[in-house]
Design an enzyme around this catalytic site. Structure first.
Site, mmCIF file in Angstrom:
data_model
loop_
_atom_site.group_PDB
_atom_site.id
_atom_site.type_symbol
_atom_site.label_atom_id
_atom_site.label_comp_id
_atom_site.label_asym_id
_atom_site.label_seq_id
_atom_site.Cartn_x
_atom_site.Cartn_y
_atom_site.Cartn_z
ATOM 1 C CG ASP A 17 21.269 3.053 -33.770
ATOM 2 O OD1 ASP A 17 20.864 3.230 -34.936
ATOM 3 O OD2 ASP A 17 20.549 3.227 -32.771
ATOM 4 C CE1 TYR A 56 15.026 5.351 -27.055
ATOM 5 C CE2 TYR A 56 14.085 5.098 -29.227
ATOM 6 C CZ TYR A 56 14.011 4.919 -27.869
ATOM 7 O OH TYR A 56 12.917 4.318 -27.321
HETATM 8 CU CU LIG Z 1 12.815 2.526 -27.292
#
Ligand SMILES: [Cu+2]
Ligand SMILES: *[C@@H]1O[C@H](CO)[C@@H](O)[C@H](O)[C@H]1NC(C)=O
Ligand SMILES: *[C@@H]1O[C@H](CO)[C@@H](O)[C@H](O)[C@H]1NC(C)=O
Ligand SMILES: *[C@@H]1O[C@H](CO)[C@@H](O)[C@H](O)[C@H]1NC(C)=O
Ligand SMILES: *[C@@H]1O[C@H](CO)[C@@H](O)[C@H](O)[C@H]1NC(C)=O
Length: 676
Positions: A334, A421
């Site tokens: 990420d 996320y």
């Molecule tokens: Cu997770």
């Protein structure tokens, strides 16, 4: 962490925050020239102009993938800082430079730009990158890739065959990873989702369709529709409070912290001072917040003493554990692929940060090189939640004595939303000299659709590669590894790591009835190969000491690393994602300071091949004893989803600390005073 194709950038202006911010920004701030300051909007613009001039005619095809401060070498910053801090006439600051990564005509180029004086930037150097791997994705190209399927006949047919309404299909994109291919192209996978009846489109994946986009051609180069599975229902997945129906859950009375006298910290440009701490706060499109030159006041010497030269999250590696055709490649980096900074979300006052928070905006370069502002990208606040820093009641005295020092601390927060996320990233400073690094994982799980609606139907649990969370939804097993770059300079740049092993000792024969105890055996690794550790297997402490500075009674001054939850990667070492994420082979590494070694997954992380990772740097086996050293700490989680992770994921928090270890002559908590 698929990569989100749309980018919400702006939040409505909030007048109270704006007021506080103006109050905290004195007009005559000299900090603008601080050598570690993040690039300013006008600097981004002059960099863009300079780079475009460099490419002349070709520049319409130019895209920017990283523009960040190329900070001066440490000795230069240090000497400038020391001069400043002793109050001598500020020397002219070191020249400011930027490091730029662009794509042009199907290849990657790196540029170094001098920011000069005023608005004029000039090119210092330029290099075609001939190695493997690609730079970070830009939002514009992710968006474009996610739009391609909507004008691609075979995809429209697939949607029709599934009897879905095309106007309710949303496409997100995902990096493709590297799996041993000799030749690669810059590609993205496109993942279709269905938003009918819910905002929570991650809970409604459309499985069975493979779409690969070549980013240089910006066209679909591979397409398969191999199978169909039920699309999970929208029912019960919505998360907007405004759409919730009774019966409601628990009602919480408003919690708040009131500071009638205003905040107890001060922000001057990028310098933050609070209680006994002073540090520089920067922002980078790739790593997010950067804490530099953190020093703590020592009441005995009457000076600020250095602790941390530069700290940030170097990479965030998230491999999923489903090895099937449409999932095996989901091994996200990420930081190096999506950019933790450019993925930052505007923080919501009174929700993301408490009432007493002050918000800071941040900037990064868009794909066209122009600066984009993220309003309220970071917040700074004092935290007091009734915690106790120290207390004691003495009952042996004629008059009972009770003393308490409340645990107020200072928090710097940023939230990075990478696809599904959300990572709440906190840096917390405490009056007792502790720095706490904390992360909260929240947002929404990345799930796979399945035909199963009950665990009884599952013959072999191994075929799920996750947990059944709801009818037709599997929460896929995965890991999160945050790699922290911690360049400690404890009371000076030359430090050593000390490993203190706690060893069981036997009591010699019969002297006392006790049979055993433990003692500390110290080991100082001399080279990088001796400084790779897996934590949690045997009891040990890790302390960074300054070998040439001792307390009055003779201990070496130091700061210890106090690990939190320890999760190591358990993938096979020869597996491709693990080769690329080899920095997770150990939990703790030490390298000598090298300004070029910033990103543990390599400079070019997308489709990297593991030839530029912390593991390859460490294999140089350089000297690390009494040198300028950098610690790399991996905060890791293995995530086995449970039904409470559906339909949203409540924040899972964990962290670790840097704690003074013989740094102070006595505990600085003793004299901590709180005013009403
Ligand atoms: Cu997770
Ligand atoms: C498809 O969805 C759109 C947007 O919600 C709606 O306007 C349209 O009527 C739907 N079409 C069909 C055939 O249901
Ligand atoms: C799932 O169920 C649907 C509808 O019954 C069926 O068409 C499809 O083949 C099934 N998929 C798999 C992978 O079993
Ligand atoms: C303990 O005592 C026994 C018997 O006296 C003796 O043989 C042995 O060497 C002693 N061990 C140690 C560690 O002193
Ligand atoms: C510093 O790091 C770069 C990139 O890893 C490497 O090429 C160079 O050799 C390193 N220098 C030293 C002295 O280790």
């Amino acid at each position: 962490m698929a990569i989100w194709s749309l980018k919400p950038l702006l939040s409505p202006p909030f007048c109270l925050t704006a007021l506080i911010f103006i109050f905290l920004c004195p007009k005559h701030s000299h900090q603008y020239h601080y050598p570690l300051n993040s690039l300013t909007p006008s600097e981004f613009t002059s960099i863009r102009k300079c780079v475009e001039e460099t490419y002349g005619e070709a520049s319409p095809k130019l895209t920017f993938h990283y523009v960040g401060l190329d900070e001066p070498d440490k000795p230069v910053v240090q000497s400038w800082w020391l001069q400043q801090s002793v109050g001598s006439t500020p020397a002219s600051p070191p020249p400011r430079q930027a490091y730029v990564v662009v794509r042009i005509d199907g290849h990657t180029e790196e540029l170094w730009v001098d920011l000069g004086k005023g608005d004029r930037a000039s090119l210092i150097a330029k290099k075609v990158y001939a190695g493997k791997g690609y730079p970070m994705f830009g939002f514009k190209e992710q968006d474009a890739a996610g739009n391609l399927p909507f004008s691609y006949r075979p995809f429209l047919d697939s949607v029709e065959r599934r009897k879905l309404n095309i106007s309710l299909v949303v496409c997100t994109v995902s990096s493709t990873g590297w799996f041993g291919e000799k030749e690669t192209k810059r590609t993205l996978r496109v993942l279709p989702l269905y938003k009918g009846g819910t905002t929570n489109l991650y809970m409604r994946p459309i499985e069975g369709i493979t779409v690969v986009v070549d980013l240089d051609l910006m066209e679909i180069v591979r397409y398969h529709d191999r199978f169909r599975v039920m699309i999970p229902e929208a029912k019960g997945t919505e998360y907007r409070m405004s759409k919730m129906n009774p019966p409601f859950g628990p009602i919480l009375k408003g919690a708040s912290m009131v500071q009638r006298g205003g905040p107890g910290f001060h922000i001057d440009g990028s310098l933050v001072s609070w209680a006994n701490w002073k540090f520089h706060l920067g922002f980078d499109s790739r790593v997010g917040p950067v804490i530099s030159l953190a020093s703590v006041y020592d009441p005995d010497s009457g000076t600020f003493r250095q602790v941390l030269y530069r700290a940030y999250i170097s990479e965030l590696f998230v491999p999923y554990m489903d090895p099937t055709e449409d999932w095996y490649y989901r091994t996200f980096f990420d930081g190096g692929e999506s950019g933790l900074g450019q993925s930052s979300s505007s923080l919501k006052p009174h929700a993301d940060c408490p009432n007493n928070a002050v918000f800071l905006d941040a900037y990064f370069a868009w794909q066209d090189g122009e600066p984009v502002e993220v309003k309220n990208a970071m917040c700074v606040f004092e935290r007091y939640a009734g915690d106790v820093l120290w207390r004691h009641t003495e009952v042996l005295l004629p008059e009972q004595v009770t003393e308490v020092r409340p645990g107020v601390s200072l928090v710097v927060r940023m939230v990075s939303t990478v696809g599904n996320y959300d990572y709440i990233i906190d840096w917390e400073f405490k009056a007792n000299g502790v720095i706490k690094f904390e992360v909260g994982l929240t947002g929404i799980l990345e799930v796979r659709a399945t035909n199963y609606t009950h665990t009884d139907q599952v013959k072999n649990n191994d075929d799920l590669y996750g947990s059944l969370l709801a009818e037709n939804i599997v929460g896929t097993y995965h890991d999160h590894f945050l790699a922290y770059h911690l360049d400690l300079d404890v009371d000076g740049v030359r430090n050593s790591l000390v490993k203190e092993e706690l060893k069981t000792r036997r009591v010699a024969n019969g002297s006392v009835p006790r049979k055993s105890y433990w003692a500390v055996e110290k080991m100082i690794p001399r080279t990088e190969s001796e400084a790779r550790f897996r934590l949690g297997q045997e009891p040990s402490e890790f302390v960074v000491i300054n070998p040439s500075k001792r307390t009055k009674i003779g201990n070496n001054v130091g700061y210890s690393l106090v690990p939190g939850q320890v999760g190591s990667s358990i993938l096979a070492r020869e597996d491709y994602p693990q080769i690329r994420g080899a920095f997770t082979d150990y939990n703790l590494w030490v390298t000598p300071y090298n300004k070029s070694e910033k990103w543990v997954g390599g400079r070019f992380t997308d489709q990297s091949r593991g030839d530029d990772t912390l593991a390859t740097w460490s294999s140089r086996n350089r000297k690390i004893e009494n040198e300028d050293i950098v610690l790399w700490y991996m905060l890791g989680f293995h995530h086995v989803p449970v039904q409470e992770d559906f339909p949203i994921m409540p924040a899972l928090r964990t962290g670790f600390e840097l704690r003074p270890a013989n740094f102070f002559e006595r505990n600085p908590t003793l004299k901590v005073k709180v005013t009403p």
